[in-house]
Design an enzyme around this catalytic site. Structure first.
Site: not given
Ligand code: 8X3
Length: 262
Positions: A142, A155
């Site tokens: 990502s 995340y």
């Molecule tokens: C998803 C992109 O911008 O939501 O992997 O982190 S973001």
């Protein structure tokens, strides 16, 4: 699943929806023999009926499931490519309020899940590379791996860890005909990524994309996976970051029509 040669045979994780399902569809159309792996059997069966792919119901966060996947892959002719797509975000809590269980789950699926799959399937990929001249490990990370944002620390930390692990893997595999490809998408409008992150809050999910002209869609990322896999054997696309034109960065998202400043 019948035994067959391992040429152009790919296993895709997280295949039941979004980028994974789009990748299964595209590679099947391109003549690849595809194994779709995910937890949800009903969705996999629908994908099997639609594309003719083989399916394995399994969870990348389960050691015993991944061992079963390895046995099934090896007994059915092996694979020449692995697409690590399973992953996701849970919650948008700031660091001081986040539930450690959510972070644990994000690390398990985004980082350890990829490590489990690579460890289990590297012997098969090595065999295929000996036969075909190259084999591939493509992982979907990502843009979050490279830029943190408020509420996203769990995340972004997991995706940064995945990126770091893939760099290490590429170094460890130096000298072998094995490509390690990382694709890092930004905003991709899928049915489930944001919905899962927001705990099923559909209104909040819709608001995320509100006014954004043409977010990426799953098929855009699938096309980059295909491009990486079908590039000449000596070409390794180490890292591809891709975002919609409207997203200069996670925190710089343009809402409204894109228009030249004439
Ligand atoms: C998803 C992109 O911008 O939501 O992997 O982190 S973001």
């Amino acid at each position: 699943m019948t035994a067959e040669p391992s040429g152009r045979r790919v296993l895709v994780t997280g295949a039941s929806s979004g980028i994974g399902a789009a990748t299964v569809r595209l590679l099947s159309q391109r003549g690849w023999s595809v194994i779709a792996m995910a937890r949800r059997e009903d969705r996999l069966k629908a994908l099997e009926a639609e594309t003719g792919c083989a399916i394995i119901v399994a969870d990348v966060t389960s050691d015993s499931d991944v061992l079963r996947v390895r046995e099934r892959v090896e007994s059915s002719g092996g694979i020449s490519a692995l697409v690590n797509n399973a992953g996701g975000a849970i919650g948008i809590d700031p660091v001081d309020q986040a539930d450690a269980n959510d972070w644990d789950a994000m690390f398990d699926v985004n980082v350890l899940g990829v490590q489990r799959m690579i460890k289990a399937l590297l012997p098969s990929l090595r065999k295929a590379s000996a036969q075909l001249g190259v084999a591939d490990i493509v992982s979907i990370s990502s843009t979050a791996a490279f830029l943190s944002y408020e509420g996203g620390a769990g995340y972004t930390a997991a995706k940064a860890a995945l990126h770091s692990a893939l760099v290490g893997l590429r170094l460890e595999l130096s000298g072998e005909p094995l490509r390690v490809v990382e694709i890092a998408p930004g905003m991709v409008k899928t049915d489930e990524f944001a919905l899962n992150r927001f705990g099923g809050d559909a209104a909040r999910t819709e608001a995320l994309y509100d006014g954004v002209e043409a977010p990426l869609v799953a098929a855009d990322v699938a096309e980059v996976v295909r491009y990486a896999l079908e590039s000449p054997a000596h070409v390794n696309l180490d890292l591809i970051q891709m975002k919609p034109v409207a997203q200069a960065a996670q925190h710089k998202l343009h809402r409204g029509p894109l228009a030249p400043k004439l």
